[in-house]
Scaffold this active site. Structure first.
Site, PDB file in Angstrom:
ATOM      1  N   ASP A 120       1.202  10.650  -3.426  1.00  0.00           N
ATOM      2  CA  ASP A 120       1.005   9.308  -3.978  1.00  0.00           C
ATOM      3  C   ASP A 120       2.151   8.762  -4.819  1.00  0.00           C
ATOM      4  O   ASP A 120       2.000   7.726  -5.468  1.00  0.00           O
ATOM      5  CB  ASP A 120      -0.298   9.276  -4.794  1.00  0.00           C
ATOM      6  CG  ASP A 120      -1.503   9.139  -3.883  1.00  0.00           C
ATOM      7  OD1 ASP A 120      -1.369   8.463  -2.846  1.00  0.00           O
ATOM      8  OD2 ASP A 120      -2.556   9.715  -4.192  1.00  0.00           O
ATOM      9  N   ASP A 179      -4.737   7.001   3.658  1.00  0.00           N
ATOM     10  CA  ASP A 179      -4.120   6.335   2.497  1.00  0.00           C
ATOM     11  C   ASP A 179      -2.596   6.540   2.462  1.00  0.00           C
ATOM     12  O   ASP A 179      -1.854   5.723   1.920  1.00  0.00           O
ATOM     13  CB  ASP A 179      -4.701   6.885   1.185  1.00  0.00           C
ATOM     14  CG  ASP A 179      -6.186   7.190   1.234  1.00  0.00           C
ATOM     15  OD1 ASP A 179      -6.686   7.520   2.330  1.00  0.00           O
ATOM     16  OD2 ASP A 179      -6.841   7.143   0.196  1.00  0.00           O
TER      17      ASP A 179
HETATM   18  N1  GLY Z   1      -6.119   6.875  -2.309  1.00  0.00           N
HETATM   19  C1  GLY Z   1      -7.385   7.206  -2.822  1.00  0.00           C
HETATM   20  C2  GLY Z   1      -8.412   6.164  -2.654  1.00  0.00           C
HETATM   21  O1  GLY Z   1      -8.210   5.172  -1.982  1.00  0.00           O
HETATM   22  O2  GLY Z   1      -9.477   6.334  -3.207  1.00  0.00           O
END
Ligand code: GLY
Length: 399
Positions: A120, A179
């Site tokens: 992330d 994601d």
């Molecule tokens: N990237 C984690 C979420 O969307 O909850």
């Protein structure tokens, strides 16, 4: 009985009037959206003062639950959204206090440019420092982004042609989640702005693997694909935050829509544009998408109606507005009209907080992980971020 002449005259009058009527309607929609954008921005400046006061100087806002602010350290995957939102606010308002707060929060976030605990670092650094650099042009921000890309690609695993999202755990060997598409923007940007071509290469490889392994024939996506790192084979495709393994978790669908639209921006490869258009079709034609176009937390949630996910609505709205830039007029109208409904819904009392309430966040009603009973019906930083981004995109492209 009307004469042929009268009928013809009526047709001519209608043909002449229709474009005038539709131009009048377009101008009234623009006026309404301009008012809505300005109202939200002026509200956000005041509301984010409350959020600032609720957030210790060395922490980031995360949510507001049971009447109390919830904050995070800067390693949390959402740590870039608060400073990123402040930069959007500054971009619109040029408010010096907003800028000063954004700079303070970047100062505590900068150390995460070497974060390798998960994938992330794109959200953390590009949503924050990316906006700061775009708006100010200050080279010190670019250096942070360039460094982050170096660390981001340490998670690239050649045997699975992907960046590993999360570390190995009890249930997952080498998970890649949808994601992750969002974090590719940082890599593409770095290559486009003087960095090595290897970042773009990794982003393309990851995106192509995602199309192949995450997406189903109806263009919905699994949340998690778990790989065997030794032989590159898929172990399983499973649910993380959605209702069940084959359900369509709403935010995951929105991440994919945004991610592939963004891939097209950088590459102009029709494969990505087609992927984004098909995902848009899945979302916008889904029988469980409510009339206000803010999705439930999962399109296949076991009980409908259930909690909405404002974050999924905000992400999808912002993505649709960009997708509208890459298609013909008729298709653009579909995307822009849907995004306008989403932004209007989010601006209504049903989703937008009252001044001083909601811990200082703009939007209520997001869902982190419904079945884990974590962050259900609460504000979340990324909902606010993509909401303001969507409003600014509407202003930039469609007013
Ligand atoms: N990237 C984690 C979420 O969307 O909850």
């Amino acid at each position: 009985m009307k004469s042929t002449f009268e009928r013809l005259a009526t047709l001519v009058i209608v043909a002449l009037l229709l474009p005038l009527l539709s131009a009048a309607q377009a101008s009234s929609t623009k006026k309404q959206m301009a008012g809505l954008i300005d109202d939200n921005m002026q509200f956000a400046v005041k509301q984010y003062e409350v959020l600032k006061n609720n957030t210790p100087a060395d922490r980031m806002p995360r949510s507001f639950a049971n009447g109390k602010p919830v904050t995070s350290d800067t390693e949390w995957w959402c740590s870039g959204f608060y400073p990123g939102t402040l930069w959007y606010l500054y971009e619109y308002t040029k408010d010096a206090n907003v800028k000063a707060e954004a700079e303070k929060r970047l100062a505590i976030l900068e150390k995460e440019k070497r974060y390798t605990g998960n994938h992330d670092i794109g959200f953390m650094i590009f949503c924050s420092f990316g906006n700061a650099y775009r708006i100010t042009g200050d080279k010190k921000y670019k250096e942070v982004i360039d460094t982050a890309a170096v660390y981001q690609v340490t998670r690239y695993r050649p045997s699975i042609h992907s960046i590993q999202s999360w570390n190995k755990s009890k249930n997952l060997n080498c998970p890649v989640i949808i994601d992750n598409m969002m974090n590719l923007e940082q890599l593409l940007w770095v290559t486009q702005n003087g960095g090595s071509g290897k970042y773009k290469e990794i982003a393309l490889t990851h995106a192509n693997t995602t199309i192949k392994n995450h997406y189903r024939p109806d263009y919905s996506t699994f949340h998690i694909v778990d790989y065997n790192l030794d032989n590159g084979e898929i172990i399983k495709k499973v649910n993380g935050q959605g209702a069940h393994d084959t359900s369509a978790w709403s935010r995951g669908q929105a991440w994919g829509l945004y991610g592939f639209t963004m891939m097209y921006r950088f590459t102009k490869d029709q494969v990505y544009l087609n992927q984004a258009r098909q995902i848009a079709k899945f979302i916008l034609n889904h029988p469980n998408l409510p009339a206000d176009k803010i999705p439930y937390w999962d399109y296949n949630a076991p009980q409908i109606p259930t909690s909405r996910d404002a974050s999924a609505g905000a992400i999808a709205a912002s993505a649709l507005l960009e997708l509208g830039q890459y298609v013909n007029k008729a298709e653009r109208t579909t995307y822009v009209d849907a995004a306008a409904v989403m932004l209007q819904s989010l601006s209504s009392d049903a989703y937008r907080a009252k001044l001083g309430e909601n811990g200082g966040f703009l939007l209520k009603n997001s869902v982190g992980s419904f079945l884990a009973n974590s962050e259900v019906d609460v504000p979340l930083t990324y909902a606010d971020y993509y909401f303001l981004e969507g409003l600014l995109r509407y202003k930039k492209w469609y007013l």
